[in-house]
Enzyme design. Sequence first.
Site, PDB file in Angstrom:
ATOM      1  N   GLU A   1     -67.077 -97.625  80.186  1.00 47.20           N
ATOM      2  CA  GLU A   1     -67.093 -96.953  78.846  1.00 47.20           C
ATOM      3  C   GLU A   1     -66.813 -98.065  77.859  1.00 47.20           C
ATOM      4  O   GLU A   1     -66.192 -98.130  77.262  1.00 47.20           O
ATOM      5  CB  GLU A   1     -65.646 -96.330  79.094  1.00 47.20           C
ATOM      6  CG  GLU A   1     -65.610 -95.222  80.018  1.00 47.20           C
ATOM      7  CD  GLU A   1     -64.159 -94.297  79.790  1.00 47.20           C
ATOM      8  OE1 GLU A   1     -63.484 -94.508  79.200  1.00 47.20           O
ATOM      9  OE2 GLU A   1     -64.292 -93.479  80.302  1.00 47.20           O
TER      10      GLU A   1
HETATM   11  C1  LIG Z   1     -68.918 -98.031  88.846  1.00 43.55           C
HETATM   12  C2  LIG Z   1     -69.559 -97.677  87.490  1.00 43.55           C
HETATM   13  C3  LIG Z   1     -69.310 -96.339  86.978  1.00 43.55           C
HETATM   14  C4  LIG Z   1     -70.228 -95.990  85.959  1.00 43.55           C
HETATM   15  N1  LIG Z   1     -70.253 -94.654  85.604  1.00 43.55           N
HETATM   16  C5  LIG Z   1     -71.021 -94.105  84.658  1.00 43.55           C
HETATM   17  C6  LIG Z   1     -71.105 -92.928  84.197  1.00 43.55           C
HETATM   18  O1  LIG Z   1     -70.643 -91.923  85.033  1.00 43.55           O
HETATM   19  N2  LIG Z   1     -72.251 -92.503  83.397  1.00 43.55           N
HETATM   20  C7  LIG Z   1     -72.998 -93.351  82.776  1.00 43.55           C
HETATM   21  O2  LIG Z   1     -73.864 -93.061  81.803  1.00 43.55           O
HETATM   22  N3  LIG Z   1     -72.677 -94.624  82.890  1.00 43.55           N
HETATM   23  C8  LIG Z   1     -71.975 -95.072  83.812  1.00 43.55           C
HETATM   24  N4  LIG Z   1     -71.821 -96.276  84.210  1.00 43.55           N
HETATM   25  C9  LIG Z   1     -72.655 -97.466  83.299  1.00 43.55           C
HETATM   26  C10 LIG Z   1     -71.646 -98.383  82.489  1.00 43.55           C
HETATM   27  O3  LIG Z   1     -71.300 -97.643  81.110  1.00 43.55           O
HETATM   28  C11 LIG Z   1     -72.482 -99.580  82.299  1.00 43.55           C
HETATM   29  O4  LIG Z   1     -72.271-100.400  83.291  1.00 43.55           O
HETATM   30  C12 LIG Z   1     -72.044-100.210  80.946  1.00 43.55           C
HETATM   31  O5  LIG Z   1     -72.488 -99.863  79.924  1.00 43.55           O
HETATM   32  C13 LIG Z   1     -72.865-101.439  80.947  1.00 43.55           C
HETATM   33  O6  LIG Z   1     -74.013-101.713  81.198  1.00 43.55           O
HETATM   34  P1  LIG Z   1     -74.637-102.540  82.473  1.00 43.55           P
HETATM   35  O7  LIG Z   1     -74.002-102.758  83.325  1.00 43.55           O
HETATM   36  O8  LIG Z   1     -76.079-102.424  82.292  1.00 43.55           O
HETATM   37  O9  LIG Z   1     -74.352-104.178  81.772  1.00 43.55           O
HETATM   38  P2  LIG Z   1     -75.152-104.704  80.642  1.00 43.55           P
HETATM   39  O10 LIG Z   1     -75.639-103.819  79.449  1.00 43.55           O
HETATM   40  O11 LIG Z   1     -76.372-105.510  81.222  1.00 43.55           O
HETATM   41  O12 LIG Z   1     -74.338-106.055  79.842  1.00 43.55           O
HETATM   42  C14 LIG Z   1     -74.126-107.015  80.760  1.00 43.55           C
HETATM   43  C15 LIG Z   1     -72.985-108.010  80.084  1.00 43.55           C
HETATM   44  O13 LIG Z   1     -73.447-108.447  78.642  1.00 43.55           O
HETATM   45  C16 LIG Z   1     -72.714-107.978  77.720  1.00 43.55           C
HETATM   46  N5  LIG Z   1     -73.345-107.596  76.552  1.00 43.55           N
HETATM   47  C17 LIG Z   1     -74.600-106.835  76.264  1.00 43.55           C
HETATM   48  N6  LIG Z   1     -74.873-106.583  75.130  1.00 43.55           N
HETATM   49  C18 LIG Z   1     -74.071-107.406  74.470  1.00 43.55           C
HETATM   50  C19 LIG Z   1     -73.912-107.759  73.047  1.00 43.55           C
HETATM   51  N7  LIG Z   1     -74.613-107.366  71.829  1.00 43.55           N
HETATM   52  N8  LIG Z   1     -72.888-108.716  72.613  1.00 43.55           N
HETATM   53  C20 LIG Z   1     -71.767-109.149  73.602  1.00 43.55           C
HETATM   54  N9  LIG Z   1     -71.918-108.890  74.872  1.00 43.55           N
HETATM   55  C21 LIG Z   1     -72.904-108.044  75.400  1.00 43.55           C
HETATM   56  C22 LIG Z   1     -71.790-106.985  78.328  1.00 43.55           C
HETATM   57  O14 LIG Z   1     -70.624-106.919  77.717  1.00 43.55           O
HETATM   58  C23 LIG Z   1     -71.546-107.280  79.620  1.00 43.55           C
HETATM   59  O15 LIG Z   1     -70.737-108.143  79.870  1.00 43.55           O
HETATM   60  C24 LIG Z   1     -70.984 -97.005  85.268  1.00 43.55           C
HETATM   61  C25 LIG Z   1     -70.893 -98.034  85.619  1.00 43.55           C
HETATM   62  C26 LIG Z   1     -70.392 -98.527  86.602  1.00 43.55           C
HETATM   63  C27 LIG Z   1     -70.431 -99.922  87.017  1.00 43.55           C
END
Ligand SMILES: Cc1cc2nc3c(=O)[nH]c(=O)nc-3n(C[C@H](O)[C@H](O)[C@H](O)COP(=O)(O)OP(=O)(O)OC[C@H]3O[C@@H](n4cnc5c(N)ncnc54)[C@H](O)[C@@H]3O)c2cc1C
Length: 753
Positions: free
Chosen positions: A447
């Site tokens: 989220e």
């Molecule tokens: C257990 C679990 C359940 C989930 N459930 C759902 C679901 O039901 N539906 C759905 O659609 N998604 C779901 N998600 C996805 C979740 O919303 C994403 O994991 C989240 O948006 C982060 O994306 P990412 O994991 O690819 O991390 P990335 O986008 O790769 O980010 C990695 C790190 O970089 C940081 N970062 C990225 N961009 C910036 C920036 N511009 N400035 C500063 N920091 C930055 C982030 O804060 C994070 O710390 C789920 C994820 C998990 C792990």
Amino acid sequence: MTPPLEPPPRNWRLRWISEPLLKVFRRITPRMSQTEREALDAGSVWWDGELFSGRPKWKKLRQLPTPQLSAEEQAFLDGPVDELCSMLNDWEITAEREDLPPEVWEFIKKNGFFSLIIPKSYGGLDYSALAHSATVMKISTRSITAAVTVMVPNSLGPAKLLLEYGTREQKDYYLPRLAAGEEVPCFALTNPHAGSDAGAIPDYGIVCRQDFQGQKDVLGMRLTWEKRYITLGPVATLLGLAFKLYDPEQLLGQEEDLGITLALIPTDTEGVNIGRRHNPLNIPFMTGPNSGENVFVPLHWIIGGQERIGQGWRMLMECLADGRGISLPALSTGAGKLAARGIGAYARIRTQFKLPIGRFEGVEEALARIGAYTYIMDAARSLTATALDRGEKPSVISAIVKYHLTERMRKVVNDAMDILGGAGICLGPRNMMARAYQGIPISITVEGANILTRSMIIFGQGAIRSHPYVFKELEALGEEDPELSLEKFDRALFGHIRFVMMNSLRSLFHALTSSLFIFIQGPSPGRRYYQHLTRMSAAFALLTDAMLISLGGTLKRRESLSARLGDILSHLYLASAVLKRFEDQGAPKSDQALLHWSCQHCLSEIQQAIDGLLQNVPNRPLALLLRWMIFPLGRHFSPPSDKIGHRIAEQLLIPSSSRDRLTDGIYMPKDPDETIARLEDALEKVIRADHSERKLRQGLQNYKMDHRGLEGMLEAGIENGIISTQDAELIRAADAARTQVIRVDDFPQPPVN
Ligand SMILES: Cc1cc2nc3c(=O)[nH]c(=O)nc-3n(C[C@H](O)[C@H](O)[C@H](O)COP(=O)(O)OP(=O)(O)OC[C@H]3O[C@@H](n4cnc5c(N)ncnc54)[C@H](O)[C@@H]3O)c2cc1C
């Protein structure tokens, strides 16, 4: 032909000040992408607007109703929620079954746990945000797996999107099925290539015609997607899907790129690949990938029908804000309450160096943080739910509570693990903290991942949305009629200039007079805090404008500065929530330590964020000037003292009304063999035996513990007239209960293959 009307003569202000400045503004204001604009437009401005004003109207906050569940909601919490909790055996779920048992799934579906937000007319429970939050919170104190399972359909599950945007047919068909648990929903946005930057999803649909389910030449779309991490995905029957829609053959109109669109797809549709699972750090709620290639679905499966094509991002932003303000804040507060209750008791029961460990100052410090952070979390959780129940959609505040409550949960759980020592490290049914500890990164990431939320969203969105003038200025820039644009800009600009001048003067004046001239109605132990927060709100407004003017559009890229501004805003909100909660609960004397610790902590965090900001502002003369205006007499606020921390720790070590209020809403099992019940029982026995134990220890100062152990001591104590036989009974009972509490689990070696 009549000549066009002459524009009215412009006054000198428009001509010499506003018009040239408008040109400069147009040049320096970064162009906003459509997705950014939609994210900004989503939601409403609420208490965040007051905090940005530099002059919060406290009366408005204090007059908000006290958060209160209805009788029906309370009965649900005391009935089905308690029953569900009693069915949950978290060790069995996490270590043995790696899923909820079938009877628990059935109970959840049949008792409306997936329908908390669905109106009664569709068969749902239609509960308030406060009840929704209380439900998730209670379940989370029993099993995070179950809490997450319940959370999803009630936050971004398609029900919310259907309610807000669905067509009548979609609502009539799906909502009763979702309410009855006949459908298990999920929502799929995240793609392997687009996580935080979800607006960049490469998943797409192509508008086309095709025969479908026996019908000829149906207008629809061919969808190709690859999603991952989708909660409930592996068992979902209804997939909410986000993708970009294209119309290369222009079957719908002139445009080809139609934008992000959302559709509802039954998972038994041909071509949908779903069912595989991830393992989210041993918290085995259902989450997994899903995909499809050229899956044809009719256009009327789009949420809201054809007229909602391209509005998906805005729809998601609007709905995400609500869920973000409820689910994870509730789960985080649940972890805090469980730690405050259970670890407080443990620290009283567990002794080392002949003293309860909770009496050592080092442990007291950790206990004080557990207590006060839980108090802050609960205050912010319930205030935000109150706002949502009043129809607000406070997107900035939702981001604040998502970030700050999950971060505080991280700190509280870490403190709890430290206090447990080895007992925290051995996994097993007796360990009440380990799964919360393991699951922390999930709450931090989902989220809106926390680093991104802190550095980009809280202040980035707040500065534009909640600032009294910036949004108006941007709106003026976007105005097509040049005359109207200039007029609107002029009005906003001069309002803004007055605003900056007033905040500069007020910041300096309140700093020099220690906020004493700020009038706060009524006597309250929180009076000084209201005054200091008003002063800090003026300072925050001044800093916001100074940063916007000096850095302009580049502030968006200066994430560390934006994050610190967000920290100031966030702590202003958290302290507001604490003051509100304290007064709502009748300003109990026994909660004063919690009030003081929490407010002093927030003020000192605000001061630290300002200091960090000013140290890093690139324009050094401006930084010096701002420092002089905000802290002309030096730093003012100190972190909470050890003395207040000691009072909070004491409150967690013994049963009290303050401890009950702080931990209200957690599940208290009736089975005496449950960890938390065992702790409660032992706490009572240890306290009851305290006096007798002290008598025995003092009377037998030279007595050495030998092979006769406790029984030998008791005998010697009775023989020497130091304790009575009743004392001995109390000591025996306390010792037995303590021995039970400090036991950890062990297992046989796994069989060798
Ligand atoms: C257990 C679990 C359940 C989930 N459930 C759902 C679901 O039901 N539906 C759905 O659609 N998604 C779901 N998600 C996805 C979740 O919303 C994403 O994991 C989240 O948006 C982060 O994306 P990412 O994991 O690819 O991390 P990335 O986008 O790769 O980010 C990695 C790190 O970089 C940081 N970062 C990225 N961009 C910036 C920036 N511009 N400035 C500063 N920091 C930055 C982030 O804060 C994070 O710390 C789920 C994820 C998990 C792990």
